[in-house]
Design an enzyme around this catalytic site. Structure first.
Site, PDB file in Angstrom:
ATOM      1  N   GLU B  70     -31.117 -16.874 -51.632  1.00 20.44           N
ATOM      2  CA  GLU B  70     -30.095 -17.326 -50.680  1.00 20.44           C
ATOM      3  C   GLU B  70     -30.580 -18.479 -49.812  1.00 20.44           C
ATOM      4  O   GLU B  70     -29.836 -19.419 -49.530  1.00 20.44           O
ATOM      5  CB  GLU B  70     -29.622 -16.148 -49.816  1.00 20.44           C
ATOM      6  N   HIS B 139     -23.875  -3.993 -48.238  1.00 20.83           N
ATOM      7  CA  HIS B 139     -22.701  -4.580 -48.876  1.00 20.83           C
ATOM      8  C   HIS B 139     -21.470  -4.530 -47.969  1.00 20.83           C
ATOM      9  O   HIS B 139     -20.372  -4.822 -48.407  1.00 20.83           O
ATOM     10  CB  HIS B 139     -22.383  -3.845 -50.185  1.00 20.83           C
TER      11      HIS B 139
END
Lengths: 400, 337
Positions: B70, B139
């Protein structure tokens, strides 16, 4: 410097092999290096610490006398500017200074190897690279005085602002190089490349790993130029890695090479070779310039707490400027008049730096709120309006 | 998500996910400098299929399947933006945006300021955020406060299909870095979208909006909580209580004028979000409303938010997330002063 490639082109088959290109220890360069110290590693060298020109089978330079004089002049001037900057800090005119002393050859060699169209991403010690990019030598001093965060135009000079979070800029250089690919600006002498500077400490950062991954898989025209100056503040390079840094390149699928970072000719040759490979579409290279930080990490540091005087003394014997001066004198390229004229130039430029830094006014407080955003900025606008009103309420008390 | 069948035009009923997909498609068509990058965004079309079909139509050099890194995605996007591109990064899930935190908050957010305007970074970071999908840990995060707290970033979140379609295009056109929060639990909610309407005619990106008029109390939310607000208003109406609903849409900069105007009429305010209470967006809204509307308030501002715990295991999330009952309970409290 001329824009003609000073090194021979790299055969495409070799470029894609991922094999490292440094020489085995049995080469003349290796032997010369090993004469200085039993611990000195194999690396590409074209000028020994004693000022002897040596040849290398893969790397060479073809400079005119004038160009060699120019390199010497660069080395001397950036060192003088650096010493003056340390003095300015000691005298209270700068908040802090990060000295490049000892690393002049790595920075000038690689900096002069860049072509105009290439883009450099420095960390915060690359004053010599900025010099090569035509950035005014006073430009970094606003940052170190506390006036700004670096006040030069990156696009004008193809030199990004300094980056203080270690290694973060490696990703920016890779992204920029990916953009070069998408622009179709690779594949010829007019192709473009980016180069990113970082240190041995940064080699431990995740961002540097990710940058190498992205550079490898996207075949980006980028050169990773690691100045291994042996210390990350106090931590020796052994605290960062058990293998030579340049050997990491193999794991990412591109070549790695170690160069004598105190040899301006070798640094130029190796960097020019890697940059030209990149611009011709042959992908990234990792260069480890093996050098030494002669001074403190910054002016806030005390290196006597973590390294010995004898170690520093041994590196003084490998000084990048002394060997170049010896070589020029012996080869009849530089005489006393020349060396004196360079010193005079350095004095003049340094004098201008001193005058500039001492005369630098404090920034206007309104700068606090400027350029937070490119577009609408209502929160900052409101805060600025309040602040200005607040400031003006001190009428008669020296409000500005 | 349904496969696209020929070019879609005119007014269509779309899910939020499909509206985002078509908004991205239009941005790619309108500007060759727009790139999409992220994990699985190419051949797979993203784990939520938001980029479905785009690599096939625009190629691997416009829609990049990136390495699983990321910080690498955001860091290279910064370099691409310096080169003149307009990268749109996808963080696969909210919890996965944190490895990129330095690149987002230290690098992306500050470059314009530190370069004194010489470098602009038109980078969009799309983050599916919020809970309610029954997933495993990391999540279902609500990271908006981190990004709102960082000067130099803009933060927006759509709650309807029409906003999804236009706001993503507006974010891509913005010359500032934009954190684009997508309410992942609402990807399948539908709405009417006029696909041919010009982006320039849409509601401006950084405007909040009263989405339902009411007279008794003001309830403010954004993104995933807007459905809870609508359900709450319906239930309250059955009890004879009229709630005015405000969709913030933009979290940085905040646009609180519609909230002030509303609170000055109703005298009561409830702020709802999934992010934890402590220093959450509601804290800022409450502080500013008490400052701007002090003499209009009939009761303290009430907050209905996630708790100050890590996001729980999914069997517990119904207790963590604000729901209709907690919103109505808070509205009731504003009438008890």
């Amino acid at each position: 410097m001329g824009d003609k490639p000073a090194t021979k082109g790299r055969p495409a088959t070799k470029a894609r092999s991922g094999a490292r290109r440094s020489r085995p220890a049995s080469t003349p360069a290796g032997e010369a290096a090993l004469q200085g110290s039993a611990q000195e590693p194999e690396f590409v060298q074209l000028l020994t610490p004693e000022g002897e020109r040596v040849e290398h089978p893969d790397y060479s330079v073809d400079f005119t006398d004038e160009q060699l004089q120019g390199l010497y002049r660069d080395l001397v001037i950036v060192r003088r500017l650096d010493l003056e900057s340390t003095a300015l800090q000691r005298q209270g005119h700068l908040a802090i200074w990060a000295s490049l002393e000892g690393q002049e050859a790595a920075q000038i060699g690689s900096g002069r190897a860049l072509r105009k169209q290439d883009m450099a991403f420095p960390t915060y010690r690359e004053h010599g690279v900025l010099w090569c990019r035509g950035v005014d030598p006073t430009a970094p001093h606003g940052l170190f005085r506390g006036n700004d965060h670096g006040d030069w135009d990156p696009a004008e000079h193809n030199a990004n602002l300094y980056t203080l979070v270690i290694g973060a800029q490696t990703l920016h250089a890779v992204g920029y190089a990916m953009g070069i690919n998408y622009d179709g600006k690779v594949g010829s002498d007019d192709g473009e490349a980016s180069i990113v500077y970082f240190g041995d400490g940064a080699s431990s950062q995740g961002d540097v790993h990710e940058a190498c991954v992205f550079a490898g898989v996207y075949h980006a025209p980028v050169v990773f130029f690691c100045q291994n100056n042996q210390y990350a503040i106090s931590e020796p390079v052994e605290r960062q890695t058990r293998t030579p840094i340049y050997q990491r390149a193999a794991g990412y699928g591109f070549p790695g090479v170690r160069v004598d970072g105190n040899d301006v000719l070798a640094c130029y040759a190796v960097a020019r070779h890697a940059l030209d490979a990149a611009r011709h579409g042959q992908g990234p290279t990792l260069i480890e310039a093996y050098t030494y930080r002669m001074g403190a990490h910054t002016t806030t540091d005390d290196p006597t707490r973590y390294r010995t005087g004898s170690e520093v003394e041994s590196w003084k014997q490998r000084d990048p400027i002394t060997r170049m001066r010896t070589y020029l004198a012996k080869a009849g390229i530089g005489d006393d008049d020349f060396f004196a004229s360079v010193d005079a130039d350095a004095d003049r430029i340094t004098g201008r730096l001193r005058e500039f830094v001492i005369g630098l006014p404090d920034p206007d407080p309104s700068r606090l709120f400027e350029h937070v955003y490119a577009e609408e900025s209502p929160l900052q606008d409101a805060e600025r309006a309040w602040f200005e009103q607040y400031q003006s309420s001190f009428v008669g008390e020296g409000a500005h | 998500m349904a496969k696209q069948q020929g070019p879609l035009t005119g007014t269509q009923t779309l899910t939020i996910g499909k509206a985002l997909n078509l908004g991205l498609r239009r941005a790619l068509e309108d500007d060759p400098k727009v790139l999409l990058m992220g994990e699985d965004v190419g051949r797979l079309g993203g784990v939520f299929r938001i980029t479905d079909g785009l690599q096939k139509d625009f190629g691997e050099d416009r829609v990049l399947d990136s390495p699983l890194a990321e910080a690498g995605i955001v860091g290279t996007a910064i370099g691409l933006a310096m080169r003149g591109y307009r990268p749109v990064c996808e963080m696969q899930f909210d919890g996965f945006s944190y490895p990129a935190f330095d690149q987002v908050t230290n690098q992306l957010a500050k470059m314009h300021y530190r370069s004194r305007g010489r470098i602009t970074l038109p980078v969009v970071i799309r983050i599916p955020f919020g809970g309610g999908i029954g997933s495993v840990e990391h999540h279902s995060e609500s990271p908006e406060t981190y990004y709102m707290h960082t000067a130099g970033l803009k933060v927006v979140t759509p709650s309807t299909a029409v906003d999804a379609y236009f706001m993503i295009q507006q974010a891509i056109r913005s010359n500032d870095p934009v954190i684009f929060l997508e309410p992942k639990a609402r990807y399948y909610e539908k709405g009417e979208v006029d696909l041919d309407a010009p982006v320039t005619a849409a509601e401006p990106l950084h405007r909040s909006r009263v989405v339902r008029a009411g007279t008794d109390a003001t309830v403010v939310g954004y993104g995933p909580t807007m459905r809870v607000l609508r359900d709450s208003a319906d239930a309250a109406a059955e009890d004879g209580r009229s709630l005015e609903l405000v969709d913030l849409r933009t979290l940085s900069p905040l646009d609180l004028d519609p909230v002030y105007e509303s609170v000055k009429r109703t005298g009561r305010l409830v702020v709802v979000h999934e992010a934890p209470t402590n220093l959450g967006p509601a804290a800022e809204v409450a502080a500013r409303v008490q400052s701007e509307c002090f003499y209009s308030l009939e009761a303290p501002v009430q907050r209905v938010t996630g708790f100050d715990t890590p996001y729980p295991a999914s069997k517990l999330e119904e207790h963590f997330l604000p729901d209709l009952d907690r919103v109505l309970d808070a509205v009731d409290r504003t009438f008890s002063y």
